[in-house]
Design a protein around this motif. Sequence first.
Motif, mmCIF file in Angstrom:
data_model
loop_
_atom_site.group_PDB
_atom_site.id
_atom_site.type_symbol
_atom_site.label_atom_id
_atom_site.label_comp_id
_atom_site.label_asym_id
_atom_site.label_seq_id
_atom_site.Cartn_x
_atom_site.Cartn_y
_atom_site.Cartn_z
ATOM 1 N N LEU A 58 -25.782 -19.358 78.555
ATOM 2 C CA LEU A 58 -26.629 -18.324 79.146
ATOM 3 C C LEU A 58 -27.946 -18.201 78.374
ATOM 4 O O LEU A 58 -29.020 -18.066 78.968
ATOM 5 C CB LEU A 58 -25.899 -16.987 79.180
ATOM 6 C CG LEU A 58 -26.639 -15.827 79.817
ATOM 7 C CD1 LEU A 58 -27.020 -16.140 81.254
ATOM 8 C CD2 LEU A 58 -25.799 -14.571 79.745
ATOM 9 N N ALA A 59 -27.867 -18.269 77.056
ATOM 10 C CA ALA A 59 -29.092 -18.227 76.247
ATOM 11 C C ALA A 59 -29.980 -19.424 76.556
ATOM 12 O O ALA A 59 -31.211 -19.291 76.666
ATOM 13 C CB ALA A 59 -28.736 -18.191 74.765
ATOM 14 N N GLY A 60 -29.389 -20.602 76.713
ATOM 15 C CA GLY A 60 -30.168 -21.789 77.057
ATOM 16 C C GLY A 60 -30.848 -21.653 78.406
ATOM 17 O O GLY A 60 -32.021 -22.024 78.573
ATOM 18 N N ILE A 116 -34.915 -21.570 79.283
ATOM 19 C CA ILE A 116 -35.546 -22.471 80.252
ATOM 20 C C ILE A 116 -36.404 -21.689 81.241
ATOM 21 O O ILE A 116 -37.467 -22.151 81.654
ATOM 22 C CB ILE A 116 -34.476 -23.315 80.981
ATOM 23 C CG1 ILE A 116 -33.860 -24.319 80.000
ATOM 24 C CG2 ILE A 116 -35.060 -24.025 82.189
ATOM 25 C CD1 ILE A 116 -32.688 -25.089 80.559
ATOM 26 N N VAL A 117 -35.966 -20.473 81.593
ATOM 27 C CA VAL A 117 -36.739 -19.642 82.521
ATOM 28 C C VAL A 117 -38.077 -19.303 81.873
ATOM 29 O O VAL A 117 -38.120 -18.848 80.732
ATOM 30 C CB VAL A 117 -35.957 -18.343 82.853
ATOM 31 C CG1 VAL A 117 -36.827 -17.357 83.614
ATOM 32 C CG2 VAL A 117 -34.704 -18.663 83.638
ATOM 33 N N PRO A 118 -39.196 -19.539 82.577
ATOM 34 C CA PRO A 118 -40.501 -19.251 81.968
ATOM 35 C C PRO A 118 -40.690 -17.753 81.739
ATOM 36 O O PRO A 118 -40.448 -16.950 82.619
ATOM 37 C CB PRO A 118 -41.513 -19.757 82.988
ATOM 38 C CG PRO A 118 -40.765 -20.413 84.062
ATOM 39 C CD PRO A 118 -39.321 -20.120 83.895
ATOM 40 N N GLY A 119 -41.092 -17.411 80.551
ATOM 41 C CA GLY A 119 -41.367 -16.020 80.229
ATOM 42 C C GLY A 119 -40.901 -15.679 78.830
ATOM 43 O O GLY A 119 -39.984 -16.304 78.289
ATOM 44 N N PHE A 120 -41.539 -14.674 78.260
ATOM 45 C CA PHE A 120 -41.215 -14.308 76.891
ATOM 46 C C PHE A 120 -40.125 -13.246 76.808
ATOM 47 O O PHE A 120 -39.402 -13.182 75.821
ATOM 48 C CB PHE A 120 -42.480 -13.833 76.167
ATOM 49 C CG PHE A 120 -43.495 -14.930 76.033
ATOM 50 C CD1 PHE A 120 -43.193 -16.074 75.309
ATOM 51 C CD2 PHE A 120 -44.720 -14.833 76.632
ATOM 52 C CE1 PHE A 120 -44.111 -17.100 75.183
ATOM 53 C CE2 PHE A 120 -45.651 -15.848 76.509
ATOM 54 C CZ PHE A 120 -45.344 -16.984 75.787
ATOM 55 N N VAL A 160 -34.366 -12.008 75.177
ATOM 56 C CA VAL A 160 -32.954 -11.748 75.506
ATOM 57 C C VAL A 160 -32.090 -12.935 75.078
ATOM 58 O O VAL A 160 -30.980 -12.764 74.568
ATOM 59 C CB VAL A 160 -32.789 -11.431 77.009
ATOM 60 C CG1 VAL A 160 -31.326 -11.325 77.389
ATOM 61 C CG2 VAL A 160 -33.517 -10.155 77.372
ATOM 62 N N ALA A 161 -32.605 -14.148 75.260
ATOM 63 C CA ALA A 161 -31.865 -15.343 74.846
ATOM 64 C C ALA A 161 -31.619 -15.343 73.342
ATOM 65 O O ALA A 161 -30.536 -15.699 72.876
ATOM 66 C CB ALA A 161 -32.623 -16.603 75.260
ATOM 67 N N PRO A 214 -24.889 -10.878 65.184
ATOM 68 C CA PRO A 214 -24.719 -9.425 65.302
ATOM 69 C C PRO A 214 -24.953 -8.900 66.725
ATOM 70 O O PRO A 214 -24.196 -8.063 67.213
ATOM 71 C CB PRO A 214 -25.767 -8.847 64.340
ATOM 72 C CG PRO A 214 -26.110 -9.942 63.418
ATOM 73 C CD PRO A 214 -25.915 -11.206 64.177
ATOM 74 N N THR A 215 -25.992 -9.409 67.382
ATOM 75 C CA THR A 215 -26.256 -8.944 68.740
ATOM 76 C C THR A 215 -25.335 -9.616 69.756
ATOM 77 O O THR A 215 -25.044 -9.046 70.805
ATOM 78 C CB THR A 215 -27.725 -9.192 69.123
ATOM 79 O OG1 THR A 215 -28.045 -10.559 68.866
ATOM 80 C CG2 THR A 215 -28.640 -8.290 68.339
ATOM 81 N N ARG A 216 -24.848 -10.802 69.430
ATOM 82 C CA ARG A 216 -23.892 -11.483 70.302
ATOM 83 C C ARG A 216 -22.614 -10.660 70.433
ATOM 84 O O ARG A 216 -22.027 -10.564 71.511
ATOM 85 C CB ARG A 216 -23.577 -12.873 69.747
ATOM 86 C CG ARG A 216 -22.577 -13.647 70.566
ATOM 87 C CD ARG A 216 -22.318 -14.978 69.932
ATOM 88 N NE ARG A 216 -23.293 -15.911 70.462
ATOM 89 C CZ ARG A 216 -23.077 -17.200 70.612
ATOM 90 N NH1 ARG A 216 -21.941 -17.722 70.231
ATOM 91 N NH2 ARG A 216 -23.992 -17.983 71.106
ATOM 92 N N VAL A 217 -22.190 -10.039 69.342
ATOM 93 C CA VAL A 217 -21.002 -9.178 69.369
ATOM 94 C C VAL A 217 -21.225 -8.003 70.318
ATOM 95 O O VAL A 217 -20.330 -7.622 71.079
ATOM 96 C CB VAL A 217 -20.666 -8.690 67.938
ATOM 97 C CG1 VAL A 217 -19.607 -7.624 67.946
ATOM 98 C CG2 VAL A 217 -20.243 -9.859 67.071
#
Length: 192
Positions: free
Chosen positions: A94-96, A100-104, A109-110, A117-120
Amino acid sequence: MTQQATPTRPAPRSRLRRVLPLLITAWLVLEIWLLVQVGSWLGGFTVVLLLIAGALIGGSLIKRAGLKALSAAIEQSKNPQSQQPQTGTSMTVLAGLLLIVPGFLSDLVALTLLFPPTRVLWRAAGRRAADKALRSTSAVGADAFADAMRLQEQLRIHRPDGKVIQGEVVDPESGPRGPQGPDTTYRPPIAG
């Protein structure tokens, strides 16, 4: 005299299905605004390079997660009794995709999906959403996410290890022996 049929109202849409188009639109507007702001600050060429770098990093993350999941599946097939630890590949994929989606904003979020820590926190939020969907009392077909979660839970309950055990159906009224005694006729095994 003809009777007029009373019109039936369609089932009400869930809150998520009503709000989702607005959220996606707001996300896209914010992404475009951020691209324009960063482009005016750093320059258009730098923004294009950053977007290309994000897409390349996202692709490599997806590839690495896929290889990790494949090796875990191969190891599980060699030794089905061993308990493999969770690989966390779904969040990496999902992070990948978000990289790939254009935008900052999607890149930000990725990054939260990649850091432990945030993955938890994301994993806990996902579990809460899944538990809520499983406990949902909405009718079948009203909430697609709840339906998918219920189906996944049913599949997990009915086939926890994926093994198929052959057997035969026994009529409970006559019992396994039947009125004439035990059934000794040959039945070939079920081939799948």
